[in-house]
Write an enzyme that holds these catalytic residues in place. Structure first.
Site, PDB file in Angstrom:
ATOM      1  N   LYS B  99       0.938  -1.117   0.157  1.00 29.32           N
ATOM      2  CA  LYS B  99      -0.053  -0.178  -0.106  1.00 29.32           C
ATOM      3  C   LYS B  99       0.962   1.117  -0.058  1.00 29.32           C
ATOM      4  CE  LYS B  99      -3.128   2.653   2.593  1.00 29.32           C
ATOM      5  NZ  LYS B  99      -3.865   2.883   3.921  1.00 29.32           N
ATOM      6  N   GLY B 160      -8.452   9.460   9.097  1.00 34.74           N
ATOM      7  CA  GLY B 160      -8.896   9.643  10.258  1.00 34.74           C
ATOM      8  C   GLY B 160      -9.790  10.714  10.660  1.00 34.74           C
ATOM      9  N   ALA B 187      -9.440   5.677   3.258  1.00 36.01           N
ATOM     10  CA  ALA B 187      -9.479   6.745   4.407  1.00 36.01           C
ATOM     11  C   ALA B 187     -10.726   7.635   4.434  1.00 36.01           C
ATOM     12  CB  ALA B 187      -8.353   7.540   3.797  1.00 36.01           C
ATOM     13  N   GLY B 188     -11.023   8.025   5.518  1.00 39.53           N
ATOM     14  CA  GLY B 188     -12.205   8.943   5.818  1.00 39.53           C
ATOM     15  C   GLY B 188     -13.356   8.536   6.046  1.00 39.53           C
ATOM     16  N   ASN B 209      -9.973   2.022   8.815  1.00 38.84           N
ATOM     17  CA  ASN B 209      -9.485   1.279  10.191  1.00 38.84           C
ATOM     18  C   ASN B 209      -9.968   1.949  11.343  1.00 38.84           C
ATOM     19  OD1 ASN B 209      -5.678   1.015  11.324  1.00 38.84           O
ATOM     20  ND2 ASN B 209      -7.626   0.888  12.562  1.00 38.84           N
TER      21      ASN B 209
END
Lengths: 68, 262
Positions: B99, B160, B187-188, B209
């Site tokens: 990644k 995040g 992401a996000g 995550n």
């Protein structure tokens, strides 16, 4: 003697010391899951014993951690 | 409807890629990842002091899960750093998947498109299977495809933040223009509905995550995301009706009762 930065901490090693010597000098016993970069260039495990360090070299020794 | 899909020739059942960071404990991480049903886990490399044993313990928890590993180059600000981390990861984790993150701005953790292309080109030449974390810029994604990326992972919003999909139009445009690339929103993502929306747009998967790890109950939230991702995919494959500007009755108008009769 030569001064090498290992994970951003100064270490004094014998002239001619190798990457393998440096890893042993900082007491990382289990070397099965370590990755090494010398001056931001990857050093494969089979080259650790043959790669000599120079004064002011920067060695990064990394382990797996969590990540996103 | 088969659940199997492939990424760089590897068959996967789940379209949920999950991160291994920020959980309250390694045990909770394991439970959440199992509950997610994910086949792919992201992880990273960091300097390890000899005094700390955390790295070994973490690795044991990861090994137990038996998932495919997708190491990242998080925190790298230059192609050179990212390439070195990728090469170390390949040796340690015995995978050519990476990644690829090359950060251009620390405030937003926004990918550096120029560094990303440079690093992707070098890594592909070196035999890596690159999963680039990119912005939602169509031309950047086209360039990444031209270099040989079979997977591209545009952001939904900054890492995040949990703001969901900031620009669904841009994400849809990438889907429309790059039909042969495997696309994941990375992401996000904050809520299961964000993940479902990404899948309804036709994205092949979602990587997240924080939204699971920082939930009050991460394992149950992982299950909620798993269901949302699956629902969004099924909806996409089923054919979503086009939106209209004006109302159209769903109940038949023929045979309407007396108050419509003149």
């Amino acid at each position: 003697m030569i001064q090498v930065s290992i994970n951003n901490e100064k270490q004094t090693l014998e002239p001619g010391a190798t990457v393998q010597d440096a890893i042993e000098a900082i007491g990382l016993a289990d070397q099965s899951m370590l990755g090494v970069a010398l001056n931001m260039t990857f050093v494969p495990k089979d080259k650790w014993e043959k790669t000599c360090l120079n004064d002011n070299d920067q060695l990064d020794v990394l382990r797996p951690v969590s990540g996103g | 409807m088969s659940n199997i899909w492939t990424v760089y020739g590897t068959e996967l059942k789940s379209r949920f890629f999950i991160g291994s960071a920020l959980y309250p404990s390694p045990e909770i991480m394991q439970r959440a990842i199992r509950a997610s049903g994910a086949d792919v886990i992201t992880l990273s490399l960091r300097r390890q002091s000899p005094a700390k044993k955390g790295g070994e313990q973490f690795w044991n928890y990861i090994k137990d899960l038996g998932c495919h590993l997708l190491p990242n180059t998080a925190g790298c600000h230059s192609p050179q750093e990212a390439i070195a981390i990728a090469q170390m990861s390949r040796e340690i984790f015995q995978t050519d998947w990476i990644k690829l993150e090359v950060i251009g701005d620390d405030y937003n953790l926004q990918p550096d498109p120029f560094g990303l292309l440079e690093a992707a080109e070098a890594l592909i030449k070196d035999g890596f299977k690159v999963f680039p974390y990119s912005t939602d810029d169509l031309v950047l994604c086209q360039r990444l495809q031209d270099l040989g990326c079979e997977v591209i992972m545009p952001w939904g919003s900054p890492i995040g933040t949990g703001k969901g999909l900031m620009n669904p139009f841009a994400l849809s445009m990438i889907r429309e223009r790059l039909p042969d690339v495997k696309l994941l929103v990375d992401a996000g993502i904050g809520k299961p509905s964000d993940a479902c929306q990404a899948m309804e747009l036709g994205y092949d998967g979602v990587l997240l995550n924080t939204a699971v790890a920082e939930a009050v109950d991460p394992a149950t939230m992982a299950e909620a995301f798993s269901n949302a991702i699956r629902a969004g995919r099924i909806a996409y494959e089923s054919g979503i009706m086009p939106a209209r500007e004006s109302a159209k009755p769903s109940t038949p108008t023929v045979g309407a009762p007396f108050w419509h009769q003149n």
